[in-house]
Design a protein around this motif. Sequence first.
Motif, PDB file in Angstrom:
ATOM      1  N   ASP A  46       0.831  -1.211   0.000  1.00 15.06           N
ATOM      2  CA  ASP A  46       0.000   0.000   0.000  1.00 15.06           C
ATOM      3  C   ASP A  46       0.862   1.256   0.000  1.00 15.06           C
ATOM      4  O   ASP A  46       0.551   2.244  -0.674  1.00 15.06           O
ATOM      5  N   ILE A  47       1.960   1.236   0.751  1.00 19.12           N
ATOM      6  CA  ILE A  47       2.851   2.400   0.778  1.00 19.12           C
ATOM      7  C   ILE A  47       3.421   2.652  -0.614  1.00 19.12           C
ATOM      8  O   ILE A  47       3.431   3.791  -1.106  1.00 19.12           O
ATOM      9  N   VAL A  48       3.909   1.596  -1.276  1.00 18.87           N
ATOM     10  CA  VAL A  48       4.459   1.755  -2.622  1.00 18.87           C
ATOM     11  C   VAL A  48       3.393   2.285  -3.576  1.00 18.87           C
ATOM     12  O   VAL A  48       3.635   3.201  -4.372  1.00 18.87           O
ATOM     13  N   ALA A  49       2.219   1.716  -3.484  1.00 24.65           N
ATOM     14  CA  ALA A  49       1.141   2.125  -4.394  1.00 24.65           C
ATOM     15  C   ALA A  49       0.722   3.568  -4.187  1.00 24.65           C
ATOM     16  O   ALA A  49       0.330   4.251  -5.145  1.00 24.65           O
ATOM     17  N   ASN A  50       0.813   4.046  -2.962  1.00 27.17           N
ATOM     18  CA  ASN A  50       0.281   5.372  -2.643  1.00 27.17           C
ATOM     19  C   ASN A  50       1.341   6.453  -2.522  1.00 27.17           C
ATOM     20  O   ASN A  50       1.020   7.601  -2.176  1.00 27.17           O
ATOM     21  N   THR A  51       2.600   6.113  -2.800  1.00 29.41           N
ATOM     22  CA  THR A  51       3.650   7.120  -2.813  1.00 29.41           C
ATOM     23  C   THR A  51       3.658   7.789  -4.178  1.00 29.41           C
ATOM     24  O   THR A  51       4.014   7.183  -5.192  1.00 29.41           O
ATOM     25  N   LYS A  52       3.241   9.034  -4.212  1.00 29.17           N
ATOM     26  CA  LYS A  52       3.073   9.736  -5.485  1.00 29.17           C
ATOM     27  C   LYS A  52       4.415   9.989  -6.169  1.00 29.17           C
ATOM     28  O   LYS A  52       5.421  10.226  -5.520  1.00 29.17           O
ATOM     29  N   LEU A  53       4.382   9.960  -7.490  1.00 26.77           N
ATOM     30  CA  LEU A  53       5.539  10.276  -8.315  1.00 26.77           C
ATOM     31  C   LEU A  53       5.279  11.568  -9.082  1.00 26.77           C
ATOM     32  O   LEU A  53       4.134  11.917  -9.361  1.00 26.77           O
ATOM     33  N   PRO A  54       6.339  12.292  -9.442  1.00 26.06           N
ATOM     34  CA  PRO A  54       6.120  13.574 -10.126  1.00 26.06           C
ATOM     35  C   PRO A  54       5.639  13.425 -11.559  1.00 26.06           C
ATOM     36  O   PRO A  54       5.830  12.399 -12.204  1.00 26.06           O
ATOM     37  N   VAL A  55       5.002  14.475 -12.031  1.00 20.30           N
ATOM     38  CA  VAL A  55       4.504  14.582 -13.408  1.00 20.30           C
ATOM     39  C   VAL A  55       5.106  15.837 -14.026  1.00 20.30           C
ATOM     40  O   VAL A  55       5.011  16.915 -13.434  1.00 20.30           O
ATOM     41  N   PHE A  56       5.748  15.703 -15.181  1.00 19.55           N
ATOM     42  CA  PHE A  56       6.402  16.849 -15.818  1.00 19.55           C
ATOM     43  C   PHE A  56       5.870  17.076 -17.226  1.00 19.55           C
ATOM     44  O   PHE A  56       5.681  16.135 -17.984  1.00 19.55           O
ATOM     45  N   PRO A  57       5.642  18.333 -17.596  1.00 24.23           N
ATOM     46  CA  PRO A  57       5.258  18.634 -18.981  1.00 24.23           C
ATOM     47  C   PRO A  57       6.373  18.243 -19.952  1.00 24.23           C
ATOM     48  O   PRO A  57       7.548  18.158 -19.588  1.00 24.23           O
ATOM     49  N   ASP A  58       5.986  18.055 -21.194  1.00 20.65           N
ATOM     50  CA  ASP A  58       6.907  17.640 -22.245  1.00 20.65           C
ATOM     51  C   ASP A  58       7.637  18.861 -22.796  1.00 20.65           C
ATOM     52  O   ASP A  58       7.441  19.277 -23.944  1.00 20.65           O
ATOM     53  N   ARG A  59       8.488  19.452 -21.943  1.00 15.20           N
ATOM     54  CA  ARG A  59       9.294  20.604 -22.352  1.00 15.20           C
ATOM     55  C   ARG A  59      10.738  20.364 -21.940  1.00 15.20           C
ATOM     56  O   ARG A  59      10.995  19.815 -20.867  1.00 15.20           O
ATOM     57  N   THR A  60      11.667  20.802 -22.771  1.00 16.04           N
ATOM     58  CA  THR A  60      13.087  20.618 -22.502  1.00 16.04           C
ATOM     59  C   THR A  60      13.789  21.962 -22.445  1.00 16.04           C
ATOM     60  O   THR A  60      13.589  22.815 -23.313  1.00 16.04           O
ATOM     61  N   PHE A  61      14.624  22.129 -21.430  1.00 10.29           N
ATOM     62  CA  PHE A  61      15.405  23.347 -21.249  1.00 10.29           C
ATOM     63  C   PHE A  61      16.871  22.928 -21.120  1.00 10.29           C
ATOM     64  O   PHE A  61      17.273  22.391 -20.087  1.00 10.29           O
ATOM     65  N   LYS A  62      17.634  23.129 -22.163  1.00  6.41           N
ATOM     66  CA  LYS A  62      19.035  22.716 -22.163  1.00  6.41           C
ATOM     67  C   LYS A  62      19.874  23.768 -21.424  1.00  6.41           C
ATOM     68  O   LYS A  62      19.828  24.960 -21.763  1.00  6.41           O
TER      69      LYS A  62
END
Length: 466
Positions: free
Chosen positions: A54-70
Motif C-alpha cells: 500500500d505504501i508503494v502504491a500510494n507514494t506519489k511520483l512527479p509529473v512533468f510537462p513535455d518541455r526541454t530546457f538545455k
Amino acid sequence: MAGALSRRQTLKLGLTLGAAVTGAASLLTAPASAACFGRHGHAVPTLPWPAANDIVANTKLPVFPDRTFKVADYGAVADGKTDNTAAFAKAITAANAAGGGHVVVAKGAYVTGAIYLRSNVDLNLADGATLKFSGDASKFPTVLTRYEGIECMNRSPMIYANGEHNIAVTGSGVLDAGGTSSWNKGSDRAYLDDLVAKGVPVAQRVVPGSGHTMRSTFIEPYSCDTVLIQGITLKNPMFWQIHPTLSRNVTVDGVSTDPSTSHSNTDGCDPESCDHVVISNCVLGAHDDNIAIKSGRDADGRRVDVPSQNIVVVNCTMNGNWGAITVGSEITGGVRNVYAYQLKVTGATKFALYVKSNTLRGGFAQNINLDTVSGSFDRDIAYVTMTYNGQTGGYPPKFGPFSLTNCTSAKVNGKAFDVSGLSGDHIAGLTVSDCAFKGVSDTGNTLSNIDSRKFTNVTVNGKKVT
C-alpha cells in the motif's frame, strides 16, 4: 493521460528519460500499484506485507510537462572550470516559470555552486554528464536545514529545495562533491546544542560566520512533496548523501553512492521526519549507515515533533560499514512502519538492523520489519539499544515490535542478536522466523527486557534457537 499510467509504466519512462531527454520523452508519473521501475528496469516485487504494498502504491511520483530546457542554452559551459551556477539557476527558473519541464545537462563536466530545484522541474543528467560542486563557499548560500537532527541555518546542500513540489533529479550522470572539501567540513554540533538550550530561534542559529563549522548534506529536499531521485551516481560526499527532510512522497530509485570516495559519516540515504518513502534498486555505499531513518534530536526534535513513517526499502545492495537499516539515533520525533525487503549486504557492514536511542533522546521505533536480508556482518545481525552513547534523561524511548523473516548470513563476527530494553521500559515484541544464521562467532545471544518474544524455525550455526 498521466493518471492512467501505472508505476510500472511511469518509471520505465524514467529509464527512457535517463538515456536521453533530448527526444523530449516526458517522465509522466502518477501514483499507482507497485510494479517495475528504475533506469535499470529492475522490478519492485510484491512485498510480503500488504501495508508495504500500500505504501508503494500510494507514494506519489512527479509529473512533468513535455518541455526541454538545455542548460547550454542558458550559458552553461562543460569545460570543467567555468562557474555555471548562474546558468543552472536561469534554466531551472525558466522551466519553473513555463509551468515545468526537464532541465537537461548534456555530456561534459560542469562546475557549479548550489543548485536550487523549483517546483515542476526535473534536473536530468545525460550519461557522461558530471556536476562538479565548487570549492567556493560563497556559491552555497545560507539556507534552512537540519544538522544531525537540529534545525539551523547553514550553507546549502549541493542540491536543495525548500517548500517545493513535483521535483526530480534523474538520469545517468554523476554528482561529485569532492571540490567542496575546502569548506564543507566540521562537526560542532555542541554549538547548536548550546543555542537550543538558550532558546535561540532557528533563524538565529546561523552557522556561517559564527566561528563554528558544520558540514552540508549532498541532496536535500526540505519540506517538499512528491520527489524523485533516480539513476544518478554520487561521489566524494562530505556528509549525509540523500537527506529528504520533513517531506512527503519521496522515491529514491536506481541511485548509486560510491564508498571508495566517501569520507566518514556519509550515510547513503537518511529520510528524516518524512512520510511515504520508497527506496528501491539502489547500490548504497557509505562510510557509515547505508540507510538511517531519523526524526530530530532531543529538545529540538520534540519542538518539531514529526515522525518518519511509512517507509519501504526494497531490492538494494548495501556496502556501508554500519547498519544496512538503521533507525536513529536522532529519532526524537519517532519512526514507525518500516519495511525492508530483499537486501544484499556486500561490504563490511556491522548490522542488518541497528536501532538506537536513549532516555535523553526518547522517541519511538515501532513496527520495523526486515525480510530476505543476506550477507556477512561485522558485528551482529540485530543490535537494538536504549542506552546509546550512555546519555540519560527523562524520555524513555518506545521500541517494538520488530520482525526479521527469511534472513541469512554467511558470517557474523559477533552475535546473531543483541537486543535489550530497559528494566522499566521493555521492547514491545520481537518476532524472528525462518532465518538461518551461519558463521556466527558468538552464539550467546543477548535478549533482555523484551515482551512477546517469538522465534520460529531459526537456527544459529545449525542449532535451533528457542
